[in-house]
Write an enzyme that holds these catalytic residues in place. Structure first.
Site, PDB file in Angstrom:
ATOM      1  N   TYR A 152     154.183  20.021 -28.091  1.00 22.71           N
ATOM      2  CA  TYR A 152     153.566  20.754 -26.968  1.00 22.71           C
ATOM      3  C   TYR A 152     152.438  19.853 -26.278  1.00 22.71           C
ATOM      4  O   TYR A 152     151.623  19.661 -26.742  1.00 22.71           O
ATOM      5  CB  TYR A 152     152.860  21.895 -27.557  1.00 22.71           C
ATOM      6  CG  TYR A 152     153.619  22.792 -27.907  1.00 22.71           C
ATOM      7  CD1 TYR A 152     154.567  22.971 -27.920  1.00 22.71           C
ATOM      8  CD2 TYR A 152     152.645  24.181 -28.657  1.00 22.71           C
ATOM      9  CE1 TYR A 152     155.512  24.986 -28.157  1.00 22.71           C
ATOM     10  CE2 TYR A 152     153.422  25.457 -28.955  1.00 22.71           C
ATOM     11  CZ  TYR A 152     154.680  25.131 -29.330  1.00 22.71           C
ATOM     12  OH  TYR A 152     155.414  26.380 -29.725  1.00 22.71           O
ATOM     13  N   GLY A 189     157.986  42.920 -18.600  1.00 21.48           N
ATOM     14  CA  GLY A 189     159.117  43.707 -17.762  1.00 21.48           C
ATOM     15  C   GLY A 189     158.815  45.428 -17.452  1.00 21.48           C
ATOM     16  O   GLY A 189     157.232  45.794 -17.868  1.00 21.48           O
TER      17      GLY A 189
END
Length: 311
Positions: free
Chosen positions: A81, A231
């Site tokens: 990261y 979603g």
């Protein structure tokens, strides 16, 4: 409909012990969101290149310190990261760490460019990256070191052998895996004890149900990343929103509360760069859902998705 291993009619426990000796509250924090990258702000987290340190470093430090103030016991990061800068940020914000705080990091993925995540499990590379993580996090031992991805080009025995050697040297307390199948988890357990699995899982993405149930049966912590469903499930007026309204919670809190009921092995690690969203997520520990509401959410089933695999 999913068959749960835990009874969903009562509020689930709020503490899980990883590896037999690391008790943590059952909502942690995923630090990946405290990174940036070239170009515009991504529309969704999985599109983030996770390449640069955050543009507002002080805001990120404030958020990490607020997380600990609110009782977060587990913060998840990775050497990949922002090319290690995420680990450095955590150390800058929180070192010296409170005794109760577990910092888990991952190794085993190389980042040749902002768009590339390449599994790299050569033992010498894993040992080098673990040493770098120790330096960046300013610790002598990593409480939970997870293999970020299995490298299909390197024997599993060699990859886990490198982590086991670090464990034998006192540089790693517990070993975990990330984004593995049940077959891979079983194979790893035959080589060395596994304390945790970090896989993508939420209301809309449930292809690791077998891993969750196996983890619960064998005392392995399951750390779902991207734990808040996106979603259609999260759309206004959808089933999650309806249950949230009934429970007096937000949709995000409801999705997290469902995960806590899904299995006693689960410790969600939602990530955010917003203190307000951090506080919202952690408040999910207090959300109560009835057995009927949990059944309704479970019956939604998984959604088809063409999103790329999250890092």
């Amino acid at each position: 409909m999913i068959e749960h291993t835990a009874q969903p009619s009562t509020r689930p426990g709020t503490v899980l012990t990883i590896g037999g000796d690391l008790p943590v509250r059952r909502i942690g924090y995923g630090a990946m969101r405290l990174t940036g990258g070239p170009g515009p702000v991504p529309a969704t987290p999985d599109q983030a290149p996770v390449w640069w340190p955050p543009a507002d470093r002080q805001a990120a430090i404030t958020l990490l310190r607020r997380a600990v103030e609110l009782g977060v016991d587990l913060i998840d990061t990775a050497d990949s990261y922002a090319l290690g800068a995420n680990e450095e940020l955590i150390a800058e914000a929180l070192h010296p760490y409170p005794d109760h705080l577990v910092i888990t990091t991952k190794i085993g993925v190389a980042r040749p460019s902002p768009s590339e995540w390449v599994p790299l499990g050569r033992p010498e590379y894993l040992r080098q990256q673990a040493e770098l993580s120790l330096r960046r996090l300013r610790v002598e031992r990593i409480d939970l070191l997870q293999l970020h991805r299995l490298d299909p080009q390197v024997p599993l025995e060699d990859q886990l052998g490198a982590l086991r050697r670090l464990q034998d040297e006192g540089k790693v307390r517990h070993i975990g895996l990330s984004e593995v199948t049940l077959e891979q988890l079983r194979a790893a357990q035959a080589i060395t004890p596994i304390a945790s699995v970090e896989n993508m899982y939420n209301l809309a993405t449930r292809h690791h149900d077998d891993v969750i149930d196996y983890a619960a049966a064998h005392g392995i912590a399951f750390l779902p990343f991207f734990p808040i469903a996106m979603g259609a499930h999260a759309a206004p007026g959808g089933a999650v929103a309806d249950v949230a309204l009934e429970a007096g919670a937000t949709p995000a809190q409801t999705a997290l509360a469902w995960l806590l009921h899904r299995s006693p092995a689960i410790v969600p690690i939602p990530g955010t760069a917003s203190v307000a969203h951090l506080e919202e997520n952690l408040a999910a520990l207090a959300v109560e859902l009835s057995a009927e509401q949990i059944g309704r959410l479970s019956a939604l089933g998984a959604e088809p998705s063409d999103r790329p695999e999250a890092p």
